[in-house]
Design an enzyme around this catalytic site. Sequence first.
Site, short mmCIF file in Angstrom:
data_model
loop_
_atom_site.label_atom_id
_atom_site.label_comp_id
_atom_site.label_asym_id
_atom_site.label_seq_id
_atom_site.Cartn_x
_atom_site.Cartn_y
_atom_site.Cartn_z
N TYR A 199 0.85 -1.19 0.00
CA TYR A 199 0.00 0.00 0.00
C TYR A 199 0.88 1.23 0.00
O TYR A 199 1.87 1.29 0.74
CB TYR A 199 -0.90 0.01 1.24
CG TYR A 199 -1.74 1.26 1.39
CD1 TYR A 199 -2.80 1.52 0.51
CD2 TYR A 199 -1.48 2.20 2.39
CE1 TYR A 199 -3.58 2.66 0.65
CE2 TYR A 199 -2.26 3.34 2.54
CZ TYR A 199 -3.31 3.57 1.66
OH TYR A 199 -4.08 4.70 1.80
N ASP B 297 9.32 2.71 -0.23
CA ASP B 297 8.30 3.40 0.54
C ASP B 297 8.46 2.98 2.00
O ASP B 297 8.03 1.90 2.41
CB ASP B 297 6.91 3.05 0.01
CG ASP B 297 5.81 3.79 0.76
OD1 ASP B 297 6.12 4.50 1.75
OD2 ASP B 297 4.63 3.65 0.37
N LYS C 227 4.29 9.25 8.74
CA LYS C 227 4.07 8.70 10.08
C LYS C 227 5.09 9.21 11.11
O LYS C 227 4.98 10.34 11.55
CB LYS C 227 3.99 7.17 9.99
CG LYS C 227 2.82 6.78 9.05
CD LYS C 227 2.38 5.35 9.07
CE LYS C 227 1.07 5.20 8.31
NZ LYS C 227 1.10 4.48 7.08
C1 PLP Z 1 0.44 4.96 5.70
C2 PLP Z 1 1.19 4.68 4.45
C3 PLP Z 1 1.15 5.55 3.34
C4 PLP Z 1 0.21 6.73 3.28
O1 PLP Z 1 0.46 7.66 4.25
P1 PLP Z 1 -0.74 8.69 4.66
O2 PLP Z 1 -0.08 9.62 5.61
O3 PLP Z 1 -1.80 7.84 5.25
O4 PLP Z 1 -1.17 9.36 3.41
C5 PLP Z 1 1.97 5.30 2.28
N1 PLP Z 1 2.80 4.23 2.27
C6 PLP Z 1 2.87 3.37 3.30
C7 PLP Z 1 3.83 2.24 3.25
C8 PLP Z 1 2.05 3.56 4.41
O5 PLP Z 1 2.07 2.67 5.40
#
Ligand code: PLP
Length: 427
Positions: A139, A234, A262
């Site tokens: 994701y 990511d 995060k």
């Molecule tokens: C949470 C997450 C996102 C998106 O971040 P948001 O702040 O919710 O937009 C993208 N990539 C990964 C791996 C994530 O866990």
Amino acid sequence: MNPLLERAKKVMPGGVSSPVRAFLAVGGDPPVIASARGAEIFDTNGRGYVDLVCSWGPLILGHAHPAVVEAVSKAARDGLSFGATCEREVLLAEAVLSRFPWANKIRFVSTGTEAVMSAVRLARGATGRSRIVKFDGCYHGHVDGLLVSGGSGLATLGTPASAGVPREYAELTEVLPLDDDAAAEALFARKGKEIAAVIIEPLPANSGLLVQRTAFLKKLRELCTAHGALLIFDEVISGLRVAPGGMSERLGITPDIVTLGKIVGGGMPVGAYLAKDEIMNFVAPLGCVYQAGTLSGNPVAMAAGLATLNELAKPGVYERLDATAAMLSRGMERALERYEVPATVARVGSILWLSLQAGAPPRSWGAVKQEGAKLYAAIHRNALSNGLWMAPSAFEVAFVSLAHGDAHVQAATLAFERAVAAAREQS
Ligand SMILES: *Cc1c(COP(=O)(O)O)cnc(C)c1O
């Protein structure tokens, strides 16, 4: 039903600002939260829970850490937003980059989604290519071109995973299975010259915790290098959590671009992407890839990130997180054994996932058995009534924070064991 929840449902779709919060995957009414402190979260009925969600990852220090609250309060008194570069922004940029020594520059944005969206644009701008590759089970936020799913087996052209994503747009995304060197090789052999970037969570943690073989990630690095494509890690979850420099540090694999979110905002809305100069110099105003933000580098958010990173720089912090998570994982596994539930706890550092299937935890989304979700829903419901806040989906991970002490782990383990026992009885 909680009257606040009823009101929430009248004015917000599903009563939430992000879908998983509605508890559709586990059933029941989601409690409305009033406050949180340390390892605990409290609802509007005054019920407290040991929190294993930790706001889905950002709160590695726990809720309302005094140093973060103090830094945010002070920053707020200095002004909420300037629309110009500020000192805290420079300090946070330096603090993050010191943890990613292979990179030279960073750009701050406001969410993980925005970081990924910008990183993909940068990769396309820097390579002059259009096609991107993602992996089934990873994701990357709700970016149009990445809200795309594949079929099973070999590489497939993406199909939209959400209404509102044009098929033409999704078709620029190739979707590969995780843990499959041959599928990646075959795709590069056919389309290597068209691929701008491969994006992957080097520790996939959004569809369970699908720990990858280092050799597989090395293979992706080699394929990208050989074909002139960029490798995007990511690390919105794993960055700053599994090691200061994230999975790239743990594995010794250097990607071309890293996305963060995060933890980097310490509970405030911050995302970021970073890379070497040769790539970051494509970003406006230096280069031709446009990307901007009214609230980017927001001073209050920067203060929260900075205070969080300061705490994380103290000695023994990552060892403590690891020990706490190991203790929780052992406790959960003992409970599962005791009630003869075929399951394991997958864990990397302070990230845990309850894999409700027999055998070793899976490495690809195709290997995740969906049947576990029903038992998970029952465990979740019973955990809540025993004072344990678990993620409202079988395929979301758990996090522990530095605020989780031995007593919290013991309480969590006991609540989990009771929940498993009750779920077993009910199913
Ligand atoms: C949470 C997450 C996102 C998106 O971040 P948001 O702040 O919710 O937009 C993208 N990539 C990964 C791996 C994530 O866990």
